[in-house]
Enzyme design. Sequence first.
Site, PDB file in Angstrom:
ATOM      1  N   CYS A  34     -44.260  60.546  12.317  1.00  0.00           N
ATOM      2  CA  CYS A  34     -45.366  60.730  13.261  1.00  0.00           C
ATOM      3  C   CYS A  34     -46.361  61.804  12.835  1.00  0.00           C
ATOM      4  CB  CYS A  34     -44.809  61.099  14.639  1.00  0.00           C
ATOM      5  SG  CYS A  34     -43.926  62.656  14.585  1.00  0.00           S
ATOM      6  N   CYS A 105     -37.457  62.641  16.341  1.00  0.00           N
ATOM      7  CA  CYS A 105     -37.979  63.957  16.737  1.00  0.00           C
ATOM      8  C   CYS A 105     -36.855  64.985  16.727  1.00  0.00           C
ATOM      9  CB  CYS A 105     -38.593  63.893  18.135  1.00  0.00           C
ATOM     10  SG  CYS A 105     -39.534  62.401  18.460  1.00  0.00           S
TER      11      CYS A 105
HETATM   12 FE1  FES Z   1     -43.564  63.334  16.567  1.00  0.00          FE
HETATM   13 FE2  FES Z   1     -41.723  63.296  18.401  1.00  0.00          FE
HETATM   14  S1  FES Z   1     -43.225  61.774  18.033  1.00  0.00           S
HETATM   15  S2  FES Z   1     -41.996  64.763  16.855  1.00  0.00           S
END
Ligand code: FES
Length: 206
Positions: A34, A105
């Site tokens: 992400c 995450c």
């Molecule tokens: Fe990036 Fe959770 S979506 S750390």
Amino acid sequence: MQYSQKVLDHFMKPHNIGKLEDPDAAATEGSPACGDQISIFLKIHPETHIIEDIKFQSYGCASNIATGSIITDMAMGKTIEEAKDITWKGAAEELDGLPAVKMHCSVLAVDTLKKAIKKYEIEHGLAEEEAFTKDTIIEELKKVIYPGVGEDIITLKMVKYVGFENGVAIVDVEIPKFDTHRDNVAEEIKEHLEVFKEIKEVKITL
Ligand code: FES
């Protein structure tokens, strides 16, 4: 997205947030999945190796902030040896679970803690820099989460072959053509492996 009350509590009022001035160890890692980041700072007693203080700064989502909060609670007061046993699964359990698509995450937060500890150990002669081998690649693939079920691709036995020769990392993954996470998983494998200076090329067969 369904979050547990504990995740929400840690997200709204995170513990141990901030930066330590003059830390004994620190690490910042980014998530290939992400692009978010987290930094962890440690104060370690030079003789007992007890983590006397720990703080984190997150530039990530609610799950990342909640995991940063819980793992810093878990690590506080432990020796670095004990803190190394903290896993992303254990952290997710402590939070009463995380959504499957948010497991990465938690991986990011725990990996950053482990990197900070490893740096400290190397700088203080407690560990040596490990040689890069095929096993390093396999260890890294354990951090690639299949978002469909929130488990890593090694545990799920999706990886059928790993090779490393002349700077080329070869990874064969079994994932159905119709699987919507297919490109996502391949991209994440690439991003995880491309950061190693020893790897010149990543070849993935799906
Ligand atoms: Fe990036 Fe959770 S979506 S750390």
